[in-house]
Design an enzyme around this catalytic site. Structure first.
Site, PDB file in Angstrom:
ATOM      1  N   SER A  47       0.854  -1.201   0.000  1.00  0.00           N
ATOM      2  CA  SER A  47       0.000   0.000   0.000  1.00  0.00           C
ATOM      3  C   SER A  47       0.886   1.246   0.000  1.00  0.00           C
ATOM      4  O   SER A  47       2.070   1.187   0.340  1.00  0.00           O
ATOM      5  CB  SER A  47      -0.874  -0.038   1.256  1.00  0.00           C
ATOM      6  OG  SER A  47      -1.588   1.161   1.427  1.00  0.00           O
TER       7      SER A  47
ATOM      8  N   ILE B  51       3.198   4.353   0.048  1.00  0.00           N
ATOM      9  CA  ILE B  51       4.548   4.721  -0.407  1.00  0.00           C
ATOM     10  C   ILE B  51       5.338   3.479  -0.847  1.00  0.00           C
ATOM     11  O   ILE B  51       6.052   3.508  -1.856  1.00  0.00           O
ATOM     12  CB  ILE B  51       5.287   5.480   0.732  1.00  0.00           C
ATOM     13  CG1 ILE B  51       4.567   6.810   1.032  1.00  0.00           C
ATOM     14  CG2 ILE B  51       6.752   5.724   0.360  1.00  0.00           C
ATOM     15  CD1 ILE B  51       4.980   7.468   2.351  1.00  0.00           C
TER      16      ILE B  51
ATOM     17  N   ASN C 171      10.426   0.364   5.034  1.00  0.00           N
ATOM     18  CA  ASN C 171       9.349   1.357   4.885  1.00  0.00           C
ATOM     19  C   ASN C 171       8.077   1.031   5.667  1.00  0.00           C
ATOM     20  O   ASN C 171       7.304   1.932   5.967  1.00  0.00           O
ATOM     21  CB  ASN C 171       9.042   1.477   3.374  1.00  0.00           C
ATOM     22  CG  ASN C 171       7.740   2.177   3.105  1.00  0.00           C
ATOM     23  OD1 ASN C 171       7.651   3.393   3.257  1.00  0.00           O
ATOM     24  ND2 ASN C 171       6.709   1.423   2.736  1.00  0.00           N
TER      25      ASN C 171
ATOM     26  N   TYR D 276       4.162   7.698  17.691  1.00  0.00           N
ATOM     27  CA  TYR D 276       4.647   7.766  16.305  1.00  0.00           C
ATOM     28  C   TYR D 276       5.891   8.659  16.225  1.00  0.00           C
ATOM     29  O   TYR D 276       6.899   8.306  15.613  1.00  0.00           O
ATOM     30  CB  TYR D 276       3.523   8.309  15.415  1.00  0.00           C
ATOM     31  CG  TYR D 276       3.779   8.240  13.933  1.00  0.00           C
ATOM     32  CD1 TYR D 276       3.400   7.129  13.192  1.00  0.00           C
ATOM     33  CD2 TYR D 276       4.377   9.305  13.259  1.00  0.00           C
ATOM     34  CE1 TYR D 276       3.622   7.071  11.821  1.00  0.00           C
ATOM     35  CE2 TYR D 276       4.596   9.261  11.893  1.00  0.00           C
ATOM     36  CZ  TYR D 276       4.212   8.148  11.179  1.00  0.00           C
ATOM     37  OH  TYR D 276       4.430   8.102   9.817  1.00  0.00           O
TER      38      TYR D 276
ATOM     39  N   LYS E 176       9.640   7.644  15.059  1.00  0.00           N
ATOM     40  CA  LYS E 176      10.272   8.255  13.880  1.00  0.00           C
ATOM     41  C   LYS E 176      11.525   9.057  14.261  1.00  0.00           C
ATOM     42  O   LYS E 176      12.455   9.159  13.467  1.00  0.00           O
ATOM     43  CB  LYS E 176       9.258   9.127  13.121  1.00  0.00           C
ATOM     44  CG  LYS E 176       8.136   8.312  12.463  1.00  0.00           C
ATOM     45  CD  LYS E 176       8.679   7.356  11.381  1.00  0.00           C
ATOM     46  CE  LYS E 176       7.568   6.624  10.654  1.00  0.00           C
ATOM     47  NZ  LYS E 176       8.083   5.648   9.655  1.00  0.00           N
TER      48      LYS E 176
ATOM     49  N   THR F  53      -2.186   8.091   1.687  1.00  0.00           N
ATOM     50  CA  THR F  53      -2.029   6.638   1.751  1.00  0.00           C
ATOM     51  C   THR F  53      -3.112   6.117   2.696  1.00  0.00           C
ATOM     52  O   THR F  53      -3.987   6.867   3.113  1.00  0.00           O
ATOM     53  CB  THR F  53      -0.643   6.266   2.338  1.00  0.00           C
ATOM     54  OG1 THR F  53      -0.604   6.714   3.695  1.00  0.00           O
ATOM     55  CG2 THR F  53       0.515   6.858   1.561  1.00  0.00           C
TER      56      THR F  53
HETATM   57  N1  LIG Z   1       1.473   8.880   4.661  1.00  0.00           N
HETATM   58  C1  LIG Z   1       2.173   9.834   5.250  1.00  0.00           C
HETATM   59  O1  LIG Z   1       1.774  11.009   5.332  1.00  0.00           O
HETATM   60  C2  LIG Z   1       3.508   9.489   5.841  1.00  0.00           C
HETATM   61  C3  LIG Z   1       4.356  10.539   6.236  1.00  0.00           C
HETATM   62  C4  LIG Z   1       5.599  10.230   6.777  1.00  0.00           C
HETATM   63  C5  LIG Z   1       5.973   8.915   6.902  1.00  0.00           C
HETATM   64  N2  LIG Z   1       5.121   7.905   6.511  1.00  0.00           N
HETATM   65  C6  LIG Z   1       5.602   6.549   6.657  1.00  0.00           C
HETATM   66  O2  LIG Z   1       5.558   5.902   5.402  1.00  0.00           O
HETATM   67  C7  LIG Z   1       5.598   4.490   5.597  1.00  0.00           C
HETATM   68  C8  LIG Z   1       4.578   3.841   4.699  1.00  0.00           C
HETATM   69  O3  LIG Z   1       3.279   4.211   5.133  1.00  0.00           O
HETATM   70  P1  LIG Z   1       2.139   4.700   4.144  1.00  0.00           P
HETATM   71  O4  LIG Z   1       1.874   6.119   4.468  1.00  0.00           O
HETATM   72  O5  LIG Z   1       2.457   4.299   2.755  1.00  0.00           O
HETATM   73  O6  LIG Z   1       0.899   3.890   4.747  1.00  0.00           O
HETATM   74  P2  LIG Z   1       0.114   2.607   4.220  1.00  0.00           P
HETATM   75  O7  LIG Z   1      -0.728   2.178   5.366  1.00  0.00           O
HETATM   76  O8  LIG Z   1      -0.574   2.899   2.940  1.00  0.00           O
HETATM   77  O9  LIG Z   1       1.253   1.525   3.969  1.00  0.00           O
HETATM   78  C9  LIG Z   1       1.916   0.887   5.037  1.00  0.00           C
HETATM   79  C10 LIG Z   1       2.163  -0.571   4.670  1.00  0.00           C
HETATM   80  O10 LIG Z   1       2.892  -1.172   5.747  1.00  0.00           O
HETATM   81  C11 LIG Z   1       2.315  -2.443   6.012  1.00  0.00           C
HETATM   82  N3  LIG Z   1       2.602  -2.844   7.386  1.00  0.00           N
HETATM   83  C12 LIG Z   1       2.086  -2.328   8.538  1.00  0.00           C
HETATM   84  N4  LIG Z   1       2.581  -2.984   9.592  1.00  0.00           N
HETATM   85  C13 LIG Z   1       3.435  -3.931   9.131  1.00  0.00           C
HETATM   86  C14 LIG Z   1       4.253  -4.921   9.731  1.00  0.00           C
HETATM   87  N5  LIG Z   1       4.271  -5.091  11.073  1.00  0.00           N
HETATM   88  N6  LIG Z   1       5.012  -5.712   8.951  1.00  0.00           N
HETATM   89  C15 LIG Z   1       4.962  -5.567   7.604  1.00  0.00           C
HETATM   90  N7  LIG Z   1       4.199  -4.675   6.969  1.00  0.00           N
HETATM   91  C16 LIG Z   1       3.443  -3.856   7.723  1.00  0.00           C
HETATM   92  C17 LIG Z   1       0.832  -2.254   5.749  1.00  0.00           C
HETATM   93  O11 LIG Z   1       0.166  -3.505   5.534  1.00  0.00           O
HETATM   94  C18 LIG Z   1       0.869  -1.360   4.518  1.00  0.00           C
HETATM   95  O12 LIG Z   1       0.884  -2.121   3.319  1.00  0.00           O
HETATM   96  C19 LIG Z   1       5.363   4.273   7.096  1.00  0.00           C
HETATM   97  O13 LIG Z   1       6.606   4.011   7.722  1.00  0.00           O
HETATM   98  C20 LIG Z   1       4.817   5.608   7.548  1.00  0.00           C
HETATM   99  O14 LIG Z   1       5.064   5.834   8.917  1.00  0.00           O
HETATM  100  C21 LIG Z   1       3.914   8.175   5.987  1.00  0.00           C
END
Ligand SMILES: NC(=O)c1ccc[n+]([C@@H]2O[C@H](COP(=O)([O-])OP(=O)(O)OC[C@H]3O[C@@H](n4cnc5c(N)ncnc54)[C@H](O)[C@@H]3O)[C@@H](O)[C@H]2O)c1
Length: 289
Positions: free
Chosen positions: A26, A28, A91, A162, A166, A199
């Site tokens: 999903s 990023i 990620n 969180y 981070k 996301t």
């Molecule tokens: N979306 C934002 O605004 C944002 C901003 C900064 C950082 N992030 C970071 O980006 C990264 C990706 O998140 P996203 O925003 O794409 O969200 P998302 O929920 O769309 O994707 C996260 C993915 O991680 C998987 N996941 C969750 N827990 C897991 C585990 N224990 N083992 C394996 N897979 C697992 C989920 O199934 C999902 O497919 C994360 O580390 C998040 O903290 C997101």
């Protein structure tokens, strides 16, 4: 601080490279996997949920990053299919759960420990992914790790679990960069720090309420791929915001800490942390690579 322009040509040397991507199903991670496949890389995808794309160059291993055995299976799949691991995109992550001010009590009115499940996934799981990744990349003596940090890695953030995780992820990047600089500078670690990105974790409806502007997951995906592809990038943090890519780690370190504080008040200690890393590395029990 410097803004980067990322062109498709910058990804050319990822063709034929093997990249392990966690959180690949999903947001990023998925967008990065698609980009890597488009440029001809092999993707080995790990996630608790199935990866929703089919492609001859993607393999999936159901992986919970908090479980060492799951990660081992993921990296062994990469090695058995492609003979090597060139890059790791650490990620996977989950949304905030606790502010650490809930002050929950049990049926007797006694305080109960806080829920650390977000720290468990976003920090412990990331440390597991990165250390496992180093074990495999070391065999090639060359490669890179990109870790998903966040805009919350370097500022005040009230979703405390969180933000703690981070900040820890940024500490992981900084610490390992210092160590790899000595152990093998051809193995690089960098971070991406996405601002609000649409996301499953961050939705348009949620951010509209706080007046924040979303970008698509393709933006941090491009910053992650650039950090893998460009062998000059070491120990950096690429902030992606409103479709732009800004390198901020050199600015954070040099301006606020080295120039602003240490150089002014403790000039003789300017390189003390680097030297300390050298001392600890010299005490490692066995030769590293
Ligand atoms: N979306 C934002 O605004 C944002 C901003 C900064 C950082 N992030 C970071 O980006 C990264 C990706 O998140 P996203 O925003 O794409 O969200 P998302 O929920 O769309 O994707 C996260 C993915 O991680 C998987 N996941 C969750 N827990 C897991 C585990 N224990 N083992 C394996 N897979 C697992 C989920 O199934 C999902 O497919 C994360 O580390 C998040 O903290 C997101």
């Amino acid at each position: 601080m410097s803004e980067l322009t990322i062109n498709d040509a910058d990804f050319a040397n990822l063709r034929g490279q093997t990249v392990v991507v966690t959180g690949s199903s999903s947001g990023i991670g998925l967008e990065t996997a698609k980009l890597l496949l488009d440029v001809g890389a092999f993707v080995v995808a790990g996630d608790v949920n199935p990866v929703p794309i089919e492609h001859q160059n993607i393999a999936f291993h159901k992986t919970n990053i908090t479980l060492w055995e799951d990660l081992l299976g993921l990296f062994e799949l990469a090695e058995s299919k492609h003979g090597k691991v060139d890059h790791v995109f650490a990620n996977a992550g989950v949304a905030p759960k606790t502010l650490f001010v809930e002050d929950e009590v049990d049926e007797n009115g006694k305080p109960v420990p806080p829920n650390l499940s977000v720290v468990d996934v976003n920090l412990k799981g990331t440390i597991y992914t990165v250390t496992m990744g180093l074990h495999f990349i070391k065999k090639q003596k060359k490669g890179s790790i990109v870790v998903t940090a966040s805009a919350s890695s370097f500022q005040r953030f009230g979703c405390t679990d969180y933000g703690v995780a981070k900040h820890g992820v940024l500490g992981l990047i900084r610490g390992l960069h210092l160590n790899l600089r000595v152990l093998n500078p051809s193995i690089r670690i960098n971070g991406i720090a996405p601002n609000w990105t649409e996301t499953r974790i961050a939705t348009q409806a949620g951010t509209e309420k706080i007046g924040a502007k979303m970008q698509g997951p393709d933006v941090p995906a491009r910053s992650a791929a650039l950090l893998m592809a460009d062998e000059t990038k070491k120990g950096l943090l690429l902030f992606s915001v409103h479709g732009r890519h800004i390198e901020i780690e050199e600015a954070l370190l040099l301006k606020s800490v080295n120039e602003g504080l240490i150089r002014e008040y403790l000039p003789e200690e300017e390189f003390a942390f680097d030297k300390l890393a050298d001392v600890y590395i010299s005490r490692l029990p066995k030769k590293w690579s």
